[in-house]
Design a protein around this motif. Structure first.
Motif, PDB file in Angstrom:
ATOM      1  N   CYS A  43      -5.934  -0.423  -1.523  1.00 39.96           N
ATOM      2  CA  CYS A  43      -6.646  -1.415  -2.103  1.00 39.96           C
ATOM      3  C   CYS A  43      -8.172  -1.046  -2.621  1.00 39.96           C
ATOM      4  CB  CYS A  43      -7.036  -2.801  -1.136  1.00 39.96           C
ATOM      5  SG  CYS A  43      -5.505  -3.652  -0.396  1.00 39.96           S
ATOM      6  N   VAL A  44      -8.263  -0.732  -3.943  1.00 39.14           N
ATOM      7  CA  VAL A  44      -9.281   0.101  -4.481  1.00 39.14           C
ATOM      8  C   VAL A  44     -10.422  -0.989  -5.017  1.00 39.14           C
ATOM      9  CG1 VAL A  44      -9.877   1.711  -6.277  1.00 39.14           C
ATOM     10  CG2 VAL A  44      -7.880   1.917  -4.909  1.00 39.14           C
ATOM     11  N   TYR A  45     -11.724  -0.749  -5.045  1.00 40.44           N
ATOM     12  CA  TYR A  45     -12.637  -1.347  -5.688  1.00 40.44           C
ATOM     13  C   TYR A  45     -12.602  -0.730  -7.203  1.00 40.44           C
ATOM     14  CZ  TYR A  45     -14.580  -2.455  -0.962  1.00 40.44           C
ATOM     15  OH  TYR A  45     -14.596  -3.049   0.169  1.00 40.44           O
ATOM     16  N   ASP A  46     -12.104  -1.295  -7.971  1.00 40.28           N
ATOM     17  CA  ASP A  46     -11.886  -0.951  -9.342  1.00 40.28           C
ATOM     18  C   ASP A  46     -13.099  -1.113 -10.226  1.00 40.28           C
ATOM     19  OD1 ASP A  46     -11.190  -3.674  -9.449  1.00 40.28           O
ATOM     20  OD2 ASP A  46      -9.485  -3.262 -11.155  1.00 40.28           O
ATOM     21  N   LYS A  47     -13.823  -2.248 -10.002  1.00 41.61           N
ATOM     22  CA  LYS A  47     -14.967  -2.705 -10.848  1.00 41.61           C
ATOM     23  C   LYS A  47     -16.318  -2.800  -9.736  1.00 41.61           C
ATOM     24  CE  LYS A  47     -12.228  -4.553 -14.361  1.00 41.61           C
ATOM     25  NZ  LYS A  47     -11.760  -5.852 -15.107  1.00 41.61           N
TER      26      LYS A  47
ATOM     27  N   ILE B  67     -10.259  -6.291  -7.267  1.00 41.51           N
ATOM     28  CA  ILE B  67      -9.538  -5.362  -6.291  1.00 41.51           C
ATOM     29  C   ILE B  67      -8.256  -5.000  -7.081  1.00 41.51           C
ATOM     30  CG2 ILE B  67      -8.065  -5.106  -4.228  1.00 41.51           C
ATOM     31  CD1 ILE B  67     -11.034  -5.122  -3.463  1.00 41.51           C
ATOM     32  N   ALA B  68      -7.698  -3.694  -7.196  1.00 38.83           N
ATOM     33  CA  ALA B  68      -6.785  -3.177  -7.794  1.00 38.83           C
ATOM     34  C   ALA B  68      -5.845  -2.283  -6.523  1.00 38.83           C
ATOM     35  CB  ALA B  68      -6.876  -2.083  -8.851  1.00 38.83           C
ATOM     36  N   ILE B  69      -4.499  -2.658  -6.585  1.00 42.91           N
ATOM     37  CA  ILE B  69      -3.655  -2.000  -5.554  1.00 42.91           C
ATOM     38  C   ILE B  69      -2.868  -0.921  -6.050  1.00 42.91           C
ATOM     39  CG2 ILE B  69      -1.631  -2.207  -4.106  1.00 42.91           C
ATOM     40  CD1 ILE B  69      -2.420  -4.987  -3.682  1.00 42.91           C
ATOM     41  N   ARG B  70      -3.302   0.200  -5.612  1.00 40.51           N
ATOM     42  CA  ARG B  70      -2.776   1.606  -6.309  1.00 40.51           C
ATOM     43  C   ARG B  70      -2.031   2.534  -5.479  1.00 40.51           C
ATOM     44  NH1 ARG B  70      -8.366   3.119  -9.378  1.00 40.51           N
ATOM     45  NH2 ARG B  70      -8.333   1.439 -11.141  1.00 40.51           N
ATOM     46  N   ASP B  71      -1.217   3.280  -6.097  1.00 44.01           N
ATOM     47  CA  ASP B  71      -0.557   4.521  -5.254  1.00 44.01           C
ATOM     48  C   ASP B  71      -1.591   5.472  -5.037  1.00 44.01           C
ATOM     49  OD1 ASP B  71       1.560   3.274  -4.324  1.00 44.01           O
ATOM     50  OD2 ASP B  71       2.676   3.757  -6.424  1.00 44.01           O
ATOM     51  N   VAL B  72      -1.964   5.948  -3.928  1.00 43.56           N
ATOM     52  CA  VAL B  72      -2.827   7.112  -3.805  1.00 43.56           C
ATOM     53  C   VAL B  72      -2.192   8.347  -2.869  1.00 43.56           C
ATOM     54  CG1 VAL B  72      -5.043   5.755  -4.010  1.00 43.56           C
ATOM     55  CG2 VAL B  72      -4.055   6.448  -1.798  1.00 43.56           C
ATOM     56  N   GLU B  73      -2.821   9.666  -3.113  1.00 46.77           N
ATOM     57  CA  GLU B  73      -2.272  10.620  -2.391  1.00 46.77           C
ATOM     58  C   GLU B  73      -2.524  10.753  -1.070  1.00 46.77           C
ATOM     59  OE1 GLU B  73      -2.306  15.733  -2.612  1.00 46.77           O
ATOM     60  OE2 GLU B  73      -3.603  14.399  -4.189  1.00 46.77           O
TER      61      GLU B  73
ATOM     62  N   SER C  60     -19.414  -6.784   5.656  1.00 48.68           N
ATOM     63  CA  SER C  60     -20.016  -5.962   4.996  1.00 48.68           C
ATOM     64  C   SER C  60     -19.256  -5.137   3.870  1.00 48.68           C
ATOM     65  CB  SER C  60     -20.161  -4.837   6.343  1.00 48.68           C
ATOM     66  OG  SER C  60     -20.895  -5.401   7.370  1.00 48.68           O
ATOM     67  N   ASP C  61     -17.966  -5.287   3.791  1.00 52.27           N
ATOM     68  CA  ASP C  61     -17.043  -4.911   2.680  1.00 52.27           C
ATOM     69  C   ASP C  61     -17.362  -5.502   1.434  1.00 52.27           C
ATOM     70  OD1 ASP C  61     -15.585  -3.240   4.575  1.00 52.27           O
ATOM     71  OD2 ASP C  61     -14.440  -4.776   5.295  1.00 52.27           O
ATOM     72  N   TYR C  62     -17.408  -6.686   1.584  1.00 52.53           N
ATOM     73  CA  TYR C  62     -17.916  -7.459   0.456  1.00 52.53           C
ATOM     74  C   TYR C  62     -19.250  -7.105  -0.265  1.00 52.53           C
ATOM     75  CZ  TYR C  62     -19.240 -11.454  -2.458  1.00 52.53           C
ATOM     76  OH  TYR C  62     -19.564 -12.326  -3.578  1.00 52.53           O
ATOM     77  N   GLY C  63     -20.209  -6.958   0.726  1.00 53.04           N
ATOM     78  CA  GLY C  63     -21.724  -6.213   0.136  1.00 53.04           C
ATOM     79  C   GLY C  63     -21.331  -5.085  -0.323  1.00 53.04           C
ATOM     80  N   ILE C  64     -20.360  -4.101  -0.040  1.00 54.57           N
ATOM     81  CA  ILE C  64     -20.526  -2.804  -0.365  1.00 54.57           C
ATOM     82  C   ILE C  64     -19.620  -2.943  -1.773  1.00 54.57           C
ATOM     83  CG2 ILE C  64     -19.106  -0.592  -0.066  1.00 54.57           C
ATOM     84  CD1 ILE C  64     -20.167  -0.599   2.885  1.00 54.57           C
ATOM     85  N   MET C  65     -18.667  -3.648  -1.827  1.00 57.05           N
ATOM     86  CA  MET C  65     -17.797  -3.879  -3.002  1.00 57.05           C
ATOM     87  C   MET C  65     -18.868  -4.183  -4.226  1.00 57.05           C
ATOM     88  SD  MET C  65     -14.746  -6.443  -4.158  1.00 57.05           S
ATOM     89  CE  MET C  65     -15.670  -7.762  -3.400  1.00 57.05           C
TER      90      MET C  65
ATOM     91  N   THR D 284     -22.294   2.106  -4.333  1.00 51.17           N
ATOM     92  CA  THR D 284     -20.898   2.575  -4.146  1.00 51.17           C
ATOM     93  C   THR D 284     -20.236   3.235  -5.230  1.00 51.17           C
ATOM     94  OG1 THR D 284     -20.825   0.430  -2.699  1.00 51.17           O
ATOM     95  CG2 THR D 284     -18.553   1.404  -3.291  1.00 51.17           C
ATOM     96  N   ALA D 285     -19.183   4.202  -4.815  1.00 46.39           N
ATOM     97  CA  ALA D 285     -18.597   4.940  -5.803  1.00 46.39           C
ATOM     98  C   ALA D 285     -17.476   4.082  -6.460  1.00 46.39           C
ATOM     99  CB  ALA D 285     -17.794   6.097  -5.103  1.00 46.39           C
ATOM    100  N   GLU D 286     -17.183   4.177  -7.795  1.00 44.20           N
ATOM    101  CA  GLU D 286     -16.373   3.711  -8.467  1.00 44.20           C
ATOM    102  C   GLU D 286     -14.889   3.986  -7.926  1.00 44.20           C
ATOM    103  OE1 GLU D 286     -15.387   0.696 -11.191  1.00 44.20           O
ATOM    104  OE2 GLU D 286     -17.080   1.485 -10.863  1.00 44.20           O
ATOM    105  N   GLY D 287     -13.969   3.072  -7.459  1.00 46.94           N
ATOM    106  CA  GLY D 287     -12.574   3.607  -7.097  1.00 46.94           C
ATOM    107  C   GLY D 287     -12.479   3.667  -5.595  1.00 46.94           C
ATOM    108  N   GLN D 288     -13.640   3.320  -4.979  1.00 54.46           N
ATOM    109  CA  GLN D 288     -13.667   3.295  -3.470  1.00 54.46           C
ATOM    110  C   GLN D 288     -12.609   2.536  -2.655  1.00 54.46           C
ATOM    111  OE1 GLN D 288     -13.828   5.016  -0.574  1.00 54.46           O
ATOM    112  NE2 GLN D 288     -16.218   5.324  -0.682  1.00 54.46           N
ATOM    113  N   VAL D 289     -11.934   3.008  -1.692  1.00 51.89           N
ATOM    114  CA  VAL D 289     -11.078   2.235  -0.796  1.00 51.89           C
ATOM    115  C   VAL D 289     -12.042   1.768   0.309  1.00 51.89           C
ATOM    116  CG1 VAL D 289      -9.035   2.173   0.804  1.00 51.89           C
ATOM    117  CG2 VAL D 289      -9.309   3.696  -1.228  1.00 51.89           C
ATOM    118  N   GLY D 290     -11.877   0.453   0.370  1.00 51.86           N
ATOM    119  CA  GLY D 290     -13.226  -0.273   1.234  1.00 51.86           C
ATOM    120  C   GLY D 290     -12.500  -0.230   2.702  1.00 51.86           C
ATOM    121  N   GLY D 291     -13.126  -1.035   3.643  1.00 49.78           N
ATOM    122  CA  GLY D 291     -12.344  -1.395   4.905  1.00 49.78           C
ATOM    123  C   GLY D 291     -12.870  -0.482   6.099  1.00 49.78           C
TER     124      GLY D 291
END
Length: 366
Positions: free
Chosen positions: A17-21, A27-33, A54-59, A70-77
């Protein structure tokens, strides 16, 4: 219970689950390496991850105290439970093995050598890495952790109960200990109906023997009382003065401690008035937006009542193990809702509206 991961069957990619914006609830669900563990690291196949405010605040990029956006495309949690799938070079020296059940916390890595670490306060490590902010977090099926810092998780503890212990559990346990309250004394939990608050209520009332008063909106009364509170106070039915008087009416002279599990600046301003003599306000929840001082913190009142205001970050490795033991023994009970990865955005939307009751945990297999 999920079975241990097979080191020979680690996939090349996995779902995350990626913070895409960043800055909006998206949230975008992506295949990652799938990463390879480096020296001293382990790869963990995650089965569950708690969802924290806290995840919500970071997103949303609303925490002004963070050092960078927060970096674009970060995986939270940061409440991830799973099994060790692969060891990096030298990781076995920490005693972990493939198949061990472990957890990844808010502080995903600490140096264990700086002044806070040497004082047993790894949550304030000068060189810490925060899961879901500095490093890819636990809203994914595989994640990396230091072999010497992942938390052992008992096999018998269900994942949906184990995951919240890695942040909500260890954070509120450390705060309750720091309050100085003794068994049988009154402790107020402000923001008692949310994911942090219900865990604090349960730990305080059931594991530590406090008499607990929970404060929150009326829609959360039932979950607060079910979690172990002796009394509930409807925050919407009081102004800043009357809410303190209600606490004094219930306790006789005021509470020994007020644990702030809310992000509300107004609630922080109410807290000192709820204390009895030599009471303590423990700051846990982090308000979003521009920093605001704690209102009504008058020096004369603090001196004459011998009040204290202390901060409490996440707990250390020992406290994480202790709170896991409490949960395994059935001494921590709170409402949990388990959802799939595709539900994370709607969970965050509800969180932003203040509608979450108890804790939400992602089942990372769906």
């Amino acid at each position: 219970m999920a079975s241990a991961a097979d080191d020979t069957k680690v996939p090349k990619t996995h779902k995350a689950c990626v913070y895409d914006k960043v800055g909006s609830c998206s949230i975008a669900i992506r295949d990652v390496e799938t990463p390879e563990p480096g020296p001293g690291e382990v790869l963990v196949q995650l089965t569950h991850s708690g969802v924290c405010h806290s995840d919500y605040g970071i997103m949303m990029n609303t925490w002004a105290h963070m050092p960078a956006p927060t970096a674009e495309g970060q995986v939270g949690g940061h409440e991830g439970v799973g099994f060790v799938a692969k060891l990096g070079d030298g990781a076995e020296r920490s005693g972990v093995k493939v198949g061990d059940r472990v957890g990844i916390k808010w502080v995903s890595a600490a140096c264990l050598a700086c002044p806070p670490c040497l004082e047993g306060m790894e949550g304030l490590c000068f060189n810490q890495k925060i899961s879901g902010y500095f490093t890819p977090g636990t809203f994914q099926q595989y994640a990396i952790g230091p072999a010497n810092y992942v938390t052992p998780v008992p096999e018998s503890l269900p994942g949906e109960l184990a995951a919240p212990m890695l942040c909500a559990g260890v954070t509120t346990y450390a705060a309750l200990k720091k309050s100085g309250a003794s068994s049988g004394q009154w402790v107020v939990i402000s923001g008692a109906g949310g994911g942090l608050g219900t865990v604090a209520v349960s730990l305080g009332a059931k594991a530590m023997g406090y008499r607990v008063i929970g404060i929150d909106a009326p829609s959360k009364k039932d979950v607060i009382l079910d979690s172990g509170a002796e009394h509930f106070i409807d925050v919407t039915a009081h102004d800043d003065d009357s809410i303190a008087e209600e606490v004094k009416n219930l306790t006789g002279h005021g509470a020994k401690a007020v644990i702030m599990c809310t992000q509300s600046n107004r609630a922080y301003g109410q807290a000192l008035g709820m204390l009895g003599f030599a009471g303590t306000v423990v700051c846990v929840g982090m308000p979003e937006g521009d920093p605001v001082p704690i209102a009504r913190s008058y020096p004369a009142a603090i001196v004459t009542k011998q009040s204290s205001i202390v901060g409490s970050a996440v707990g250390n490795r020992r406290e994480a193990a202790e709170v896991m033991d409490f949960a395994t023994r059935g001494l921590v009970k709170f409402p949990v809702k388990t959802v799939g990865m595709g539900d994370l955005q709607s969970v965050f939307e509800s969180m932003g509206k203040g509608e979450i009751r108890g804790r939400v945990v992602l089942d990372l297999s769906r």
